[in-house]
Structures are given as C-alpha cells and as structure tokens.
Design an enzyme around this catalytic site. Sequence first.
Site, PDB file in Angstrom:
ATOM      1  N   SER A  28       0.598  -1.358  -0.360  1.00  0.00           N
ATOM      2  CA  SER A  28      -0.461  -0.224   0.109  1.00  0.00           C
ATOM      3  C   SER A  28       0.664   1.323   0.093  1.00  0.00           C
ATOM      4  CB  SER A  28      -0.860   0.095   1.103  1.00  0.00           C
ATOM      5  OG  SER A  28      -0.269   0.319   2.505  1.00  0.00           O
ATOM      6  N   ASN A  76      -2.799  -2.068  12.779  1.00  0.00           N
ATOM      7  CA  ASN A  76      -3.660  -2.107  12.994  1.00  0.00           C
ATOM      8  C   ASN A  76      -4.405  -1.037  13.727  1.00  0.00           C
ATOM      9  OD1 ASN A  76      -4.315  -4.406  11.538  1.00  0.00           O
ATOM     10  ND2 ASN A  76      -5.186  -5.977  13.223  1.00  0.00           N
ATOM     11  N   THR A 127     -38.070  27.611 -12.891  1.00  0.00           N
ATOM     12  CA  THR A 127     -38.826  26.908 -12.212  1.00  0.00           C
ATOM     13  C   THR A 127     -38.747  24.985 -13.482  1.00  0.00           C
ATOM     14  OG1 THR A 127     -41.283  26.783 -12.310  1.00  0.00           O
ATOM     15  CG2 THR A 127     -39.856  26.868 -10.370  1.00  0.00           C
ATOM     16  N   HIS A 128     -38.432  24.036 -13.470  1.00  0.00           N
ATOM     17  CA  HIS A 128     -38.503  23.153 -14.447  1.00  0.00           C
ATOM     18  C   HIS A 128     -37.539  23.873 -16.182  1.00  0.00           C
ATOM     19  CE1 HIS A 128     -41.586  20.748 -12.958  1.00  0.00           C
ATOM     20  NE2 HIS A 128     -41.810  22.354 -12.620  1.00  0.00           N
ATOM     21  N   SER A 141     -10.779  26.213 -28.941  1.00  0.00           N
ATOM     22  CA  SER A 141     -11.323  25.008 -29.786  1.00  0.00           C
ATOM     23  C   SER A 141      -9.949  24.172 -30.888  1.00  0.00           C
ATOM     24  CB  SER A 141     -12.751  24.798 -30.588  1.00  0.00           C
ATOM     25  OG  SER A 141     -12.963  23.822 -31.842  1.00  0.00           O
ATOM     26  N   LYS A 171     -15.067  29.953 -30.427  1.00  0.00           N
ATOM     27  CA  LYS A 171     -15.371  29.697 -29.099  1.00  0.00           C
ATOM     28  C   LYS A 171     -14.859  29.467 -28.170  1.00  0.00           C
ATOM     29  CE  LYS A 171     -17.921  25.841 -29.068  1.00  0.00           C
ATOM     30  NZ  LYS A 171     -17.135  23.968 -28.901  1.00  0.00           N
ATOM     31  N   ASN A 178     -15.031  27.842 -24.383  1.00  0.00           N
ATOM     32  CA  ASN A 178     -15.511  26.932 -23.391  1.00  0.00           C
ATOM     33  C   ASN A 178     -15.440  26.764 -22.381  1.00  0.00           C
ATOM     34  OD1 ASN A 178     -16.766  25.366 -26.122  1.00  0.00           O
ATOM     35  ND2 ASN A 178     -14.016  24.348 -26.578  1.00  0.00           N
ATOM     36  N   GLU A 225     -17.289  22.381 -16.827  1.00  0.00           N
ATOM     37  CA  GLU A 225     -17.613  20.727 -17.161  1.00  0.00           C
ATOM     38  C   GLU A 225     -17.122  19.602 -16.784  1.00  0.00           C
ATOM     39  OE1 GLU A 225     -17.050  21.116 -21.362  1.00  0.00           O
ATOM     40  OE2 GLU A 225     -18.583  22.251 -21.670  1.00  0.00           O
ATOM     41  N   TYR A 232     -10.644  -6.139  11.815  1.00  0.00           N
ATOM     42  CA  TYR A 232      -9.825  -5.170  10.361  1.00  0.00           C
ATOM     43  C   TYR A 232      -9.873  -7.008   9.975  1.00  0.00           C
ATOM     44  CZ  TYR A 232      -6.356  -3.461   7.364  1.00  0.00           C
ATOM     45  OH  TYR A 232      -6.362  -3.078   6.601  1.00  0.00           O
ATOM     46  N   GLN A 270      -7.547  -1.977   3.547  1.00  0.00           N
ATOM     47  CA  GLN A 270      -7.128  -1.323   3.082  1.00  0.00           C
ATOM     48  C   GLN A 270      -7.405  -0.248   1.499  1.00  0.00           C
ATOM     49  OE1 GLN A 270      -2.990  -3.282   1.892  1.00  0.00           O
ATOM     50  NE2 GLN A 270      -2.977  -2.580   0.366  1.00  0.00           N
ATOM     51  N   LYS A 273      -7.981   3.275   1.619  1.00  0.00           N
ATOM     52  CA  LYS A 273      -7.407   5.295   1.315  1.00  0.00           C
ATOM     53  C   LYS A 273      -7.529   5.495   0.295  1.00  0.00           C
ATOM     54  CE  LYS A 273      -4.347   2.505   3.946  1.00  0.00           C
ATOM     55  NZ  LYS A 273      -5.697   2.083   4.710  1.00  0.00           N
TER      56      LYS A 273
END
Length: 475
Positions: free
Chosen positions: A38, A125, A170-171, A293, A299, A301, A306, A333, A338, A341
């Site tokens: 690990s 542990n 709304t919507h 772009s 463009k 962006n 995003e 344990y 493990q 993490k």
Amino acid sequence: MPTADFVVTTLRRVLMPQLWQGRASKAVDSRVNDFNSSIRFDARMIEQDIQGSLVHSAMLGRQGIISAQDVEDIHKGLHSILDDLHSGALEIDPAAEDVHTFVEQTLTARVGDAGKRLHTGRSRNDQVALDLRLNLREASAHLQGQIKELIETICDQAEKSADYVMPGYTHLQRAQPVTFGHQLMAYAWMLLRDLGRMQDATARMNAECPLGSGALAGTTYPLDRFYTAKELGFDAPCANSIDGVSDRDFCIELGAAIATCMMHLSRLSEEIILWCSWEFKFIELDDAFTTGSSIMPQKKNPDVTELIRGKTGRVYGDLNTLLVMMKGIPLAYDKDMQEDKEAIFDAVDTLELCLRTVTPMLATMTPLPANMRRAAAKGFINATDCADYLTKKGMPFRDAYKCTGTMVAACIAADKTLEELTLEEFKQYSDLFEEDVYKAIDLTTCCEGRTSYGGPTKASVLKQIELVKEKLANQ
C-alpha cells in the site's frame, strides 16, 4: 555514490523479512507482495505516522515500558527521518510494504534496537487507524478553508449584483423575477451547510483515538491511552478496542460530506455553463478560465465547470467504494479495509482541485445585467404580479389567473411583452386596469415587492450576505 540509506534499504530487502514474517515456512511470492503493498498511496501519511510514533514512544517511556534512552534515540531518529524527507535527502522506498514498515525499518537502521522497541504495545491496525484520522483531520481543515474562500467570493459577486434582475426558473422555464445576487446566494447557503457537515464529521473523527487498541484486543502493557489521546488532539481514547481498529465510518462520513459539496458545485457549474452560452449570455467568463477549440475559432468553452460535473460522478464512486467495502466484513480488521485510503484520498484531492479552480473563476466572472433583464422581460415572469394586481383590485384570483394567461398568449402571438401593452389594450381584458399597472408589473417592482423573509429584494440579498459572513466569522 549510493547513500547510506540506499545501502541499508537494499540490504534490508535482501536480508530482512517482512515485519510479520515468522510463522511462514517460505517467502511470499513477489506478486503477492506487490498486490499487498500500500506504500504507493499510504506514503502520504508519513508525517502523521511519525507524529503518532513520537507520542506513542513518549508514552512508553512515561510508563516505564521502554527506557528514557530508547525514547531519546527514537525521537532523534524520527526527527532525522522527517528532516531528511523535507530536505529531499531521503525518499520513500516504493518497495516497502507500507508507510509504517518504511518508517520503522528506516528508524531501526538509524538507531538500532531502540527502533525495534517502538512498536511495543501497538499494532499496524491501530497505527493505520490513527494515521488515517490524523491525515483526514488536516485534509478536512484545508478543505474547510477553501470552502470558506469560495463562499466569500460568492458573497462578493452577489453584493455587486444584488439588484440585477433576472428570470428565476422552475423546470428550466422562466418563472418569476429574482436577482442575480439572490440566485448566487442560494449556493452560498448550500456551501455553508457543506462546511457544517465537514465540521461535524471532523468533530466525530476527533472524538476517539484508536491508538492502543492493538490488533483488536488491546495489550498487556500498562499503556496510558488517555495521555496519547490528549497529546494527539483527541477527546478521549476509543472505549472499545475492536471498534477502534475496525471502524471506518469517519471516512464514510467525510466522504459523504465531500460528495454533497461536489453535488452543489456541479449544480452551480451547470448553471454557469448555461449562463455563459449564447442562448443565455448572462455572464462572461474570464479568458484565463476558458479554453478554445482546435477547429472553431469562435469557441470559448467552460471546461472548468464541465470537468467539475464529470468529477462529481467520480467522487460519488469513491463514496460508494467505501460503503460497499464496509458493508459485509466481520469484525475486526480485514484486508478489504486497505481500500479505504485510495477512495477517500481521491475524494479529498478531487474536491480540493475543484475548489482551487472554481473560486478564482467565479471571482473573475463578469455578469451581464442587460441580458438578464432582457430575458426576464421576454419571459413574462411578471405574469403572477399582473394577476396579483387584478386580485388586489377585487377580481377573484382564479379569474385573474385566467385573464392574465389570455393576455400572455396574445402577447406571445404579437411578439410583445406585458409592459409593451397600451392601457387601452389592458382594458380590453378588464376595466380594473389603470395607469398604475405599469408600476405593478415593472420587473424591479416585482422583485422589490417580494418582501417576505429570504426573498429576492436587494435588502434581503444584502442581509443574507451579512448573515453568511457573520456565520463564517464565528466558525
């Protein structure tokens, strides 16, 4: 020329077995060692591991379990490891099984038998349970600072745009007039709750210290667990040694708080994506926080927002990993744990990256109030106010609702707004309309007339900003 640490590490790989080896009759297959290791992700806990070891060894000395000379040697060796890590003189060995093994073996190479006594009364542990709590405690504090900075940035933008009228939705349909400042402050309140959730999770994380729980059943050594808990900043030692090593709900709770915060950032990101499109054009993002772009020169962006939307799904996956990992394993344990993490560290890192990027993006964002107001006028979002006007003149609300709806339909057909109707045209629908109708349906009047607590008036937005900043100052 190889360093002394390199030589020691190389010899250790050849001559020294794993810390736990003794019962087995032959060496573990190298593929199992790689699978079991690990170090590639728990190496980030090395400072916390050393912190815990300093306190643990001091306690062992206070209790007479190891000698004062051993404590001195251990502390000197641990500090030298920390100093060399900071200076770059020492690098973490990627071949080590885990960070705890690396620290202990490096310490033993430097101070001899005293290093071998460090692990007295302790298991990996309870050691890893401690290190993870300490690491996440620091990570949470850092994230909280970033969230506060984002909230302050939102408040600053909201204050500047407290009277910029825009359509509320709304919507995703234009609904009623609000202000841009009011819309932004909705996210400030969400993030303030995220801050509270993170603080709550951290408080429970700090409530109990697992150090001294051993593998699961404590130890026969006379440990002073209250001393180590206090020195490490915990309220008390955990009262059940099995719970101390098998609990990961502190990871899950922090992960849930992070996922909720990411959800709020994703919703804000979606709005920003809409707002900066040509179809809305309510805001302009600074060139430094957009991309172009490779083929379309026009463009601009909103890649930052995003990516935040996309990374939100990733953090949800981290939380789900933690929940599924824990749902079926027996006490105490199990090696499944493990996996905690990588999931929680990824969630922490992802939120940190998003907060670090979205805050300056919002700080440099330019609102376009003329476009907002134009969209508000075209959206007939003052239709409710028009109906309320008739109701206050004595018309039953349902009749007023129907009358206004008929007017809106006619305006749409004629490509007009309600404000553009003449008084004579208003009176074709009802004799109750008078000259004061224009003030009643003015978009600013519509916003400022909504004086109920928490509404979109400029005074309300400024009051919200004051309340939010007051809460931040008190935390």
